[in-house]
Scaffold this motif. Structure first.
Motif, short mmCIF file in Angstrom:
data_model
loop_
_atom_site.label_atom_id
_atom_site.label_comp_id
_atom_site.label_asym_id
_atom_site.label_seq_id
_atom_site.Cartn_x
_atom_site.Cartn_y
_atom_site.Cartn_z
N ALA A 1 40.83 42.42 47.75
CA ALA A 1 39.54 42.92 47.26
C ALA A 1 38.52 41.79 47.33
CB ALA A 1 39.68 43.43 45.84
N MET A 2 37.79 41.72 48.43
CA MET A 2 36.78 40.67 48.62
C MET A 2 35.48 41.13 47.97
SD MET A 2 38.46 38.32 50.20
CE MET A 2 37.27 37.21 50.92
N ALA A 3 35.41 40.98 46.66
CA ALA A 3 34.24 41.47 45.93
C ALA A 3 33.82 40.46 44.87
CB ALA A 3 34.54 42.81 45.27
N SER A 4 32.54 40.15 44.85
CA SER A 4 31.99 39.32 43.78
C SER A 4 31.28 40.16 42.73
CB SER A 4 31.01 38.29 44.34
OG SER A 4 29.91 38.96 44.95
N THR A 5 30.94 41.40 43.08
CA THR A 5 30.17 42.26 42.19
C THR A 5 30.74 43.67 42.23
OG1 THR A 5 28.22 40.96 42.77
CG2 THR A 5 27.83 43.02 41.61
N TYR A 6 30.76 44.33 41.08
CA TYR A 6 31.28 45.68 40.97
C TYR A 6 30.20 46.60 40.41
CZ TYR A 6 35.68 43.08 41.30
OH TYR A 6 36.68 42.24 41.70
N VAL A 7 30.34 47.88 40.71
CA VAL A 7 29.42 48.87 40.15
C VAL A 7 29.57 48.88 38.64
CG1 VAL A 7 28.78 51.31 40.09
CG2 VAL A 7 29.52 50.24 42.25
N ALA A 8 28.45 48.85 37.92
CA ALA A 8 28.46 48.75 36.46
C ALA A 8 29.10 49.98 35.81
CB ALA A 8 27.03 48.58 35.94
N GLY A 9 29.61 49.76 34.61
CA GLY A 9 30.16 50.85 33.82
C GLY A 9 31.65 50.78 33.61
N GLY A 10 32.33 49.85 34.29
CA GLY A 10 33.77 49.71 34.12
C GLY A 10 34.14 48.43 33.40
N ASP A 11 35.37 47.97 33.60
CA ASP A 11 35.86 46.78 32.90
C ASP A 11 35.57 45.48 33.65
OD1 ASP A 11 36.93 48.33 30.85
OD2 ASP A 11 38.81 48.64 31.94
N LEU A 12 35.31 45.55 34.95
CA LEU A 12 35.21 44.33 35.75
C LEU A 12 33.79 43.75 35.74
CD1 LEU A 12 37.47 45.23 38.81
CD2 LEU A 12 38.02 43.77 36.86
N GLU A 13 32.82 44.53 36.16
CA GLU A 13 31.41 44.14 36.18
C GLU A 13 31.10 43.03 37.19
OE1 GLU A 13 28.85 45.48 34.74
OE2 GLU A 13 29.67 46.73 33.14
N TYR A 14 31.84 41.91 37.11
CA TYR A 14 31.50 40.74 37.93
C TYR A 14 32.78 40.03 38.36
CZ TYR A 14 29.01 36.54 39.45
OH TYR A 14 28.51 35.50 40.19
#
Length: 362
Positions: A39-52
């Protein structure tokens, strides 16, 4: 932070070798990949547990699930073993005392020395083989740090007895389990509150990852450590976590082979006239030898082999070794002629032939 009994971790009843292969996998659903994707992600769609990306990553989570299952707790991945060490030591209050082995991993001892020099804490370095002395040192400690076996002296501590004494004194117990791995030793079951790993070594196992980890059963400690990791940013790379998990899948095979090779080599080394002393605790893949010819002989040994690689790390599939006192920060109580051998998974006869020809030339 509570000293209550650790929260029990559900045990699926699987043996460690099976856990190493099966944990941290996606659900068995049609067309689902067998391995968790990177999962090459620095940012996630808001509203869940990860956020960033600093707060979590699905690839880290798969590694953490697998290591946690192997150690019997909840794991947190860190950027390096020393990042994990620093985060744990950050829990120690101002001017509190940390008891640690005098022959612990050099980076750990150096961190303790740095913190003590800056007035952050006090450290008391002990001989972990003297259980009575360690128990006595626990009386004034806030944290007791153990390695068993120690690096590079390969001393073995009575973890259960020391942990019980430390808890009676109100101290937490940390065990660096890098050398033994959870396949040979599970410190949480012996009373430790925290387990630290240099994932770089045996867990990843292929000399291509820089990463660390902490494991605990204490939910409050877990939350504090995750909060510190989130705040300080001591997080691993996604590719590193993926490679470390891939390494974990064969941990049981690599440890079994390395240990078999080490047991055989320890016996042969003990009979060679160039070797004055063999230190091997009877398990694991690390051997330390002290050469009769002193430091010059040790240096020559590391320069005259074809298969054995002169390198400072350990726990890879390849066999490596080094004279530890070439580092100025190594304790003076480590013999000048001590060579630490990290035994790999090559054919043991080839490993011995290479060592023997170098030893014969000393």
């Amino acid at each position: 932070m509570s000293q209550d009994s650790p929260t029990p971790v559900p045990d699926p009843g699987l043996r460690p070798a099976t856990v190493a292969v099966t944990a941290g996998r996606p659900p068995h659903v049609a067309d689902q990949p067998l391995n968790p994707p990177i999962a090459m992600a620095s940012t996630y769609v808001a509203g869940g547990d990860l956020e960033y990306g600093r707060y979590g990553n699905p690839t880290w989570a798969a590694f953490e699930e697998t290591l946690g299952a192997l150690e019997g707790g909840r794991a947190l991945a860190f950027a390096s073993g020393l990042a994990a060490v620093a985060t744990v030591l950050d829990l120690v209050g101002q001017d509190a005392t940390v008891v640690a082995p005098r022959h612990a991993y050099n980076g750990t001892v150096m961190q303790l020395g740095d913190l003590e020099a800056r007035g952050r804490l006090r450290s008391e370095l002990v001989d972990v083989t003297d259980t009575d002395a360690v128990v006595k040192a626990c009386e004034d400690a806030a944290l007791v740090w153990l390695e068993s076996p120690t690096n590079p002296a390969l001393e073995v501590a009575d973890i259960a007895t020391i942990a019980a004494a430390a808890h009676e004194a109100g101290a937490y117990v940390v065990v660096d389990n890098t050398f033994a791995t959870p396949l040979l030793q599970r410190p949480l079951e012996l009373g430790a509150d925290l387990v630290v790993h240099s994932v770089t070594k045996y867990l990843a196992g292929h000399s291509d990852v820089l990463m660390g980890a902490v494991v605990t059963r204490d939910e409050q400690l877990y939350g504090v450590l995750k909060g510190r990791r989130d705040l300080l940013g001591a997080v691993p790379g996604t590719l590193e976590a993926y490679l470390a998990l891939r390494g974990l899948r064969t941990l049981h095979l690599r440890v079994e082979r390395a240990q078999a090779n080490a047991t055989d080599l320890a016996s042969r080394l003990a009979a060679h006239p160039a070797v004055d002393q063999v230190r091997y605790p009877g398990f694991g893949g690390i051997i330390s030898i002290v050469l009769a010819g002193g430091a010059p002989a040790a240096d020559l040994l590391t320069r005259t082999t074809r298969i054995w690689v002169h390198a400072t790390s350990l726990g890879g599939v390849e066999s490596s070794f080094e004279r530890r006192r070439r580092w100025k920060s190594e304790p003076a109580t480590i013999p000048d002629a001590l060579v630490r051998l990290s035994v790999g998974i090559e054919d043991v006869e080839d490993l011995w032939d290479d060592l023997r020809q170098a030893l014969d030339a000393l």
